[in-house]
Structures are given as structure tokens and as C-alpha cells.
Motif scaffolding. Structure first.
Motif, PDB file in Angstrom:
ATOM      1  N   VAL A  40       4.131  12.735 -29.464  1.00  0.00           N
ATOM      2  CA  VAL A  40       2.837  12.849 -29.992  1.00  0.00           C
ATOM      3  C   VAL A  40       1.610  12.839 -29.276  1.00  0.00           C
ATOM      4  CG1 VAL A  40       3.757  11.980 -32.441  1.00  0.00           C
ATOM      5  CG2 VAL A  40       2.516  10.675 -30.924  1.00  0.00           C
ATOM      6  N   LYS A  41       1.794  12.145 -28.190  1.00  0.00           N
ATOM      7  CA  LYS A  41       0.427  12.220 -27.235  1.00  0.00           C
ATOM      8  C   LYS A  41       0.490  13.179 -26.035  1.00  0.00           C
ATOM      9  CE  LYS A  41      -1.495   8.176 -28.647  1.00  0.00           C
ATOM     10  NZ  LYS A  41      -2.694   7.601 -28.708  1.00  0.00           N
ATOM     11  N   GLU A  42       1.823  13.651 -25.827  1.00  0.00           N
ATOM     12  CA  GLU A  42       1.928  14.541 -24.754  1.00  0.00           C
ATOM     13  C   GLU A  42       1.602  14.019 -23.312  1.00  0.00           C
ATOM     14  OE1 GLU A  42       0.488  18.503 -25.750  1.00  0.00           O
ATOM     15  OE2 GLU A  42       2.410  19.112 -25.724  1.00  0.00           O
ATOM     16  N   TYR A  43       2.379  12.734 -23.192  1.00  0.00           N
ATOM     17  CA  TYR A  43       2.052  12.259 -21.713  1.00  0.00           C
ATOM     18  C   TYR A  43       3.615  12.089 -21.233  1.00  0.00           C
ATOM     19  CZ  TYR A  43       3.113   7.520 -23.639  1.00  0.00           C
ATOM     20  OH  TYR A  43       3.759   6.334 -24.182  1.00  0.00           O
ATOM     21  N   SER A  44       3.682  11.609 -19.877  1.00  0.00           N
ATOM     22  CA  SER A  44       4.815  11.613 -19.175  1.00  0.00           C
ATOM     23  C   SER A  44       5.071  10.141 -18.761  1.00  0.00           C
ATOM     24  CB  SER A  44       4.998  12.513 -17.884  1.00  0.00           C
ATOM     25  OG  SER A  44       4.406  13.732 -18.351  1.00  0.00           O
ATOM     26  N   LEU A  45       6.256   9.703 -18.761  1.00  0.00           N
ATOM     27  CA  LEU A  45       6.753   8.439 -18.122  1.00  0.00           C
ATOM     28  C   LEU A  45       7.215   8.920 -16.632  1.00  0.00           C
ATOM     29  CD1 LEU A  45       7.365   5.357 -19.122  1.00  0.00           C
ATOM     30  CD2 LEU A  45       9.420   6.238 -19.174  1.00  0.00           C
ATOM     31  N   VAL A  46       6.797   8.266 -15.737  1.00  0.00           N
ATOM     32  CA  VAL A  46       7.198   8.461 -14.311  1.00  0.00           C
ATOM     33  C   VAL A  46       7.718   7.301 -13.498  1.00  0.00           C
ATOM     34  CG1 VAL A  46       6.265   9.691 -12.252  1.00  0.00           C
ATOM     35  CG2 VAL A  46       5.306  10.331 -14.217  1.00  0.00           C
ATOM     36  N   GLY A  47       8.862   7.483 -13.152  1.00  0.00           N
ATOM     37  CA  GLY A  47       9.464   6.280 -12.067  1.00  0.00           C
ATOM     38  C   GLY A  47       8.970   6.365 -10.662  1.00  0.00           C
ATOM     39  N   VAL A  48       8.809   5.264 -10.163  1.00  0.00           N
ATOM     40  CA  VAL A  48       8.392   4.920  -8.733  1.00  0.00           C
ATOM     41  C   VAL A  48       9.271   4.240  -8.082  1.00  0.00           C
ATOM     42  CG1 VAL A  48       6.559   4.244  -7.211  1.00  0.00           C
ATOM     43  CG2 VAL A  48       5.895   5.256  -9.662  1.00  0.00           C
ATOM     44  N   PHE A  49       9.977   4.746  -7.082  1.00  0.00           N
ATOM     45  CA  PHE A  49      10.863   3.792  -6.317  1.00  0.00           C
ATOM     46  C   PHE A  49      10.734   4.023  -4.685  1.00  0.00           C
ATOM     47  CE2 PHE A  49      15.605   2.201  -5.989  1.00  0.00           C
ATOM     48  CZ  PHE A  49      15.023   1.316  -5.006  1.00  0.00           C
ATOM     49  N   TRP A  50       9.741   3.331  -4.292  1.00  0.00           N
ATOM     50  CA  TRP A  50       9.273   3.693  -2.891  1.00  0.00           C
ATOM     51  C   TRP A  50      10.516   3.629  -1.889  1.00  0.00           C
ATOM     52  CZ3 TRP A  50       8.759   0.397   1.410  1.00  0.00           C
ATOM     53  CH2 TRP A  50       8.138   0.803   2.594  1.00  0.00           C
ATOM     54  N   HIS A  53       0.914  -1.364  -0.033  1.00  0.00           N
ATOM     55  CA  HIS A  53      -0.087  -0.016   0.094  1.00  0.00           C
ATOM     56  C   HIS A  53       0.772   1.165  -0.017  1.00  0.00           C
ATOM     57  CE1 HIS A  53      -3.110  -2.808   0.715  1.00  0.00           C
ATOM     58  NE2 HIS A  53      -4.019  -1.716   0.479  1.00  0.00           N
ATOM     59  N   GLY A  54       2.201   1.219   0.628  1.00  0.00           N
ATOM     60  CA  GLY A  54       2.902   2.465   0.737  1.00  0.00           C
ATOM     61  C   GLY A  54       3.419   2.652  -0.712  1.00  0.00           C
ATOM     62  N   THR A  55       3.628   1.514  -1.567  1.00  0.00           N
ATOM     63  CA  THR A  55       4.184   1.959  -3.131  1.00  0.00           C
ATOM     64  C   THR A  55       2.972   2.530  -3.779  1.00  0.00           C
ATOM     65  OG1 THR A  55       5.704   0.224  -2.604  1.00  0.00           O
ATOM     66  CG2 THR A  55       5.177   0.819  -4.812  1.00  0.00           C
ATOM     67  N   ALA A  56       2.012   1.815  -3.597  1.00  0.00           N
ATOM     68  CA  ALA A  56       0.553   2.511  -4.549  1.00  0.00           C
ATOM     69  C   ALA A  56       0.474   3.806  -4.073  1.00  0.00           C
ATOM     70  CB  ALA A  56      -0.274   1.502  -4.474  1.00  0.00           C
ATOM     71  N   HIS A  57       0.376   4.073  -2.777  1.00  0.00           N
ATOM     72  CA  HIS A  57      -0.107   5.330  -2.380  1.00  0.00           C
ATOM     73  C   HIS A  57       0.981   6.452  -2.847  1.00  0.00           C
ATOM     74  CE1 HIS A  57      -0.778   7.782   1.534  1.00  0.00           C
ATOM     75  NE2 HIS A  57      -1.765   8.214   0.406  1.00  0.00           N
ATOM     76  N   GLN A 114       2.080  11.134  -4.730  1.00  0.00           N
ATOM     77  CA  GLN A 114       3.288  11.988  -5.185  1.00  0.00           C
ATOM     78  C   GLN A 114       3.866  12.058  -6.723  1.00  0.00           C
ATOM     79  OE1 GLN A 114       3.697  10.211  -2.017  1.00  0.00           O
ATOM     80  NE2 GLN A 114       2.926  12.007  -0.667  1.00  0.00           N
ATOM     81  N   ARG A 115       3.549  10.781  -6.957  1.00  0.00           N
ATOM     82  CA  ARG A 115       4.120  10.692  -8.475  1.00  0.00           C
ATOM     83  C   ARG A 115       3.159  10.983  -9.546  1.00  0.00           C
ATOM     84  NH1 ARG A 115       8.509  11.970  -8.897  1.00  0.00           N
ATOM     85  NH2 ARG A 115       9.223  10.766 -10.382  1.00  0.00           N
ATOM     86  N   ALA A 116       2.100  10.355  -9.709  1.00  0.00           N
ATOM     87  CA  ALA A 116       1.181  10.715 -10.599  1.00  0.00           C
ATOM     88  C   ALA A 116       0.287  11.846 -10.392  1.00  0.00           C
ATOM     89  CB  ALA A 116       0.109   9.534 -10.696  1.00  0.00           C
ATOM     90  N   MET A 149       9.685  12.622   6.298  1.00  0.00           N
ATOM     91  CA  MET A 149       8.390  13.019   6.753  1.00  0.00           C
ATOM     92  C   MET A 149       7.301  13.013   6.063  1.00  0.00           C
ATOM     93  SD  MET A 149       9.952  14.281   9.381  1.00  0.00           S
ATOM     94  CE  MET A 149       8.541  15.141   9.826  1.00  0.00           C
ATOM     95  N   VAL A 150       7.484  12.845   4.762  1.00  0.00           N
ATOM     96  CA  VAL A 150       6.551  12.830   3.662  1.00  0.00           C
ATOM     97  C   VAL A 150       6.082  11.500   3.905  1.00  0.00           C
ATOM     98  CG1 VAL A 150       5.348  12.879   1.437  1.00  0.00           C
ATOM     99  CG2 VAL A 150       7.385  14.523   2.079  1.00  0.00           C
ATOM    100  N   PHE A 151       6.812  10.440   3.888  1.00  0.00           N
ATOM    101  CA  PHE A 151       6.541   9.077   4.107  1.00  0.00           C
ATOM    102  C   PHE A 151       5.798   8.841   5.234  1.00  0.00           C
ATOM    103  CE2 PHE A 151       8.184   5.592   6.740  1.00  0.00           C
ATOM    104  CZ  PHE A 151       7.593   4.781   6.146  1.00  0.00           C
ATOM    105  N   MET A 152       6.070   9.420   6.498  1.00  0.00           N
ATOM    106  CA  MET A 152       5.311   9.184   7.675  1.00  0.00           C
ATOM    107  C   MET A 152       3.789   9.782   7.509  1.00  0.00           C
ATOM    108  SD  MET A 152       7.097   8.068  10.121  1.00  0.00           S
ATOM    109  CE  MET A 152       8.844   7.486  10.704  1.00  0.00           C
ATOM    110  N   GLN A 153       3.742  10.986   6.775  1.00  0.00           N
ATOM    111  CA  GLN A 153       2.322  11.622   6.525  1.00  0.00           C
ATOM    112  C   GLN A 153       1.591  10.528   5.532  1.00  0.00           C
ATOM    113  OE1 GLN A 153       3.209  15.228   4.817  1.00  0.00           O
ATOM    114  NE2 GLN A 153       3.889  15.907   6.530  1.00  0.00           N
TER     115      GLN A 153
END
Ligand SMILES: NC(=O)c1ccc[n+]([C@@H]2O[C@H](COP(=O)([O-])OP(=O)(O)OC[C@H]3O[C@@H](n4cnc5c(N)ncnc54)[C@H](OP(=O)(O)O)[C@@H]3O)[C@@H](O)[C@H]2O)c1
Length: 261
Positions: A187-197, A57-61, A66-68, A206-210
Motif C-alpha cells: 500500500v505504501k510502495e516501499y522496499s524492505l532492503v537487507g544489509v549484510f556487510w 562505519h563500513g556497515t552504515a556506509h 549501496q543498499r538505500a 573492489m567496491v568495499f575498497m572504494q
């Protein structure tokens, strides 16, 4: 807590905590963890639930918040939606007000995703993933894709993104790290966003605690719930890993020291 490091004042020996062992691994009775990234656990939360909630859940959250920057009313596609982080993304996506399209390899897994709040279902073993996302979004594509799978599923999603969309790179459970023809992002104007919990926890404690406080509140209110497929004793960790590798797990498996079972 068995022992505290020098200078750690905010924790006590004997305290019940959850933490994530990024550096030394966690298939052990005792581990050393960073004192800034552990949280006290109240008695109403079982060990199994606490372990389950933190990483998946921490990763998905973190990914969706914060990422999407997932917004209410957006369409979220979740791959491997009955897996550990996938089922968490389904629940959290709904909690954040998104329309959730769950993608799984079997009917049984899709039913579990539906029971966890998914609005639409795609079986990517049988259906054309790109075409189904386009159909379900009336040709617009997905605003956010949560991808812990990689491989061909990533390739399909990279061609079914909405303008201003965010394609989240979470993991490669399929075993294949995909490549992206970057003209698609242009062409689609979208972003590729990396996630590394793990990096997030270390760099933004601090953000992790929140985040964890919000997750525990959602857990207590029943907004998120934990799907534990099976609890294994530590001595059978190999069997737990084999179940994951065989693609048989729905939700999470949890490994508990034999003496605590
Ligand atoms: N970036 C981060 O911070 C972060 C954090 C946690 C985990 N991860 C990574 O994310 C990935 C998924 O983690 P998870 O906890 O969600 O794992 P999981 O519970 O094993 O779920 C992964 C899902 O991937 C799908 N899958 C497709 N091909 C597969 C294959 N060949 N073998 C196994 N599963 C396959 C399965 O769903 P279907 O059968 O429905 O296809 C499975 O439910 C892992 O690679 C993990 O290392 C990354």
C-alpha cells in the motif's frame, strides 16, 4: 602481517593492516584473513580508530550508499542511533546530505546523537515512534530507515515509511526478529532492503575498497569521527560483551591484545 598465504604478492610481512575476520572470529592475538579484504593503515590512524572505523562505519556506509541509495534532502531515521553502527549512520547520513532523525532509549544517548549531527531526536522509551516520525515528516513518513534494533521499533517504522522508501534490515539488537505484514509494502510502495556487510566485503571486494578509501578520507577531513566508549584488554572480552548486552555502550567498545595496552 606475520605470514602470507601462497600467491599473495601485494602485501608484505611486517605491514600494518586492518581486516575483518568473518570466518574465524577476532577475539585473538592473531587471525587468518582474506588477503583481498585487508587495507594498509597509515601511521596517523591509531589501532583503536582503525578497528572502530572498519566494521561500524563500513556497515552504515554500505547500507546507506549501496543498499538505500540515500539522496540529498531525504529523511533518514536511525534506530539505536548512539550504538556502534547507529552513530556511524548518523554521521554518514549527514555527510550524504540527509535530514537525520536519531532514535535512542535515553536522553544521554540522544545528546550524543545530536553532538554527532542528528537534526531531530526521538526517545522511543517514552514517545510513540510511529507518531513522532509522522509528525516530524509532516505525515509523509521516512524515506530511509536504518534499523539495527528490530522488534517493536521495526514494527513502528514499517508503518511510518514514505512512498518509495527503503527500510534497511541491519540487525536485531533487541533480540527479536520482527515479521512484516507485506501489505504495508504494497500500500505504501516501499522496499524492505537487507544489509549484510560481511557478504558485501566477500562478494564485492573492489567496491568495499572504494568505500573504505572514502571513509578514511572522511575520517581525515573530520566528516566522520569515532566514538570509542571504552578500550578493554583481550583478557576482559567478557566484560566488553556484557557492556554491549547491558545496553550501556555509546559508540563502540574496542578489544586490544593485553600486550599492546
Ligand atoms: N547487517 C550487517 O552487516 C551488520 C553489521 C554490523 C552489525 N550488525 C548487527 O547490528 C546490530 C547492532 O550493531 P551495533 O554495532 O550498532 O550494536 P550496538 O552498538 O550494541 O548498538 C545497538 C543499539 O541497539 C539498541 N538496543 C535495543 N534493544 C537492545 C537490547 N536489548 N540490547 C542491546 N541493545 C539494544 C541500543 O540502543 P538504545 O538503547 O538507544 O535502544 C544499542 O545502542 C547487531 O545485532 C549486530 O550484530 C549487522
Amino acid at each position: 602481517v606475520v605470514e602470507l598465504g601462497e600467491g599473495v604478492k601485494h602485501l608484505k610481512v611486517g605491514q600494518r593492516l586492518i581486516g575483518s575476520s568473518q570466518k574465524y572470529g577476532a577475539f585473538a592475538e592473531q587471525v587468518i584473513v582474506n588477503a583481498m579484504t585487508v587495507l594498509p593503515v597509515t601511521d596517523d590512524v591509531t589501532d583503536t580508530d582503525a578497528a572502530n572505523l572498519m566494521c561500524a562505519h563500513g556497515t552504515a556506509h554500505h547500507a546507506l550508499k549501496q543498499r538505500a541509495h540515500l539522496k540529498k534532502g531525504e529523511t533518514l531515521v536511525v534506530l539505536g542511533a548512539a550504538g556502534g553502527t547507529g552513530i556511524a549512520a548518523v554521521q554518514i547520513g549527514k555527510a550524504m546530505g540527509a535530514r537525520v532523525i536519531a532514535v535512542c532509549s535515553s536522553q544521554e544517548k540522544l545528546e550524543m546523537a545530536k553532538a554527532n549531527g542528528a537534526d531531530e531526536l526521538i526517545n522511543y522509551s517514552e514517545e510513540d515512534l510511529k507518531e513522532r516520525i509522522k509528525e516530524l515528516t509532516k505525515g509523509k513518513g521516512a524515506n530511509v530507515v536504518y534499523d539495527p534494533v528490530g522488534g517493536e521499533a521495526f514494527a513502528a517504522c514499517s508503518r511510518a515509511m514514505a512512498r518509495n522508501g527503503r527500510l534497511l534490515v541491519v540487525g536485531f539488537a533487541s533480540g527479536t526478529i520482527p515479521e512484516l505484514p507485506v501489505n504495508l509494502a504494497l500500500v505504501k510502495e516501499y522496499s524492505l532492503v537487507g544489509v549484510f556487510w560481511g557478504q558485501f566485503v566477500m562478494h564485492e571486494p573492489m567496491v568495499f575498497m572504494q568505500n573504505m578509501q572514502e571513509l578514511f578520507a572522511w575520517y581525515r577531513d573530520g566528516v566522520v569521527r569515532l566514538e570509542t566508549d571504552e578500550v578493554f584488554p583481550l583478557s576482559r572480552t567478557g566484560d566488553a560483551l556484557a557492556k554491549v548486552m547491558n545496553r550501556e555502550v555509546k559508540g563502540k567498545v574496542v578489544v586490544v591484545p593485553d600486550a599492546l595496552l
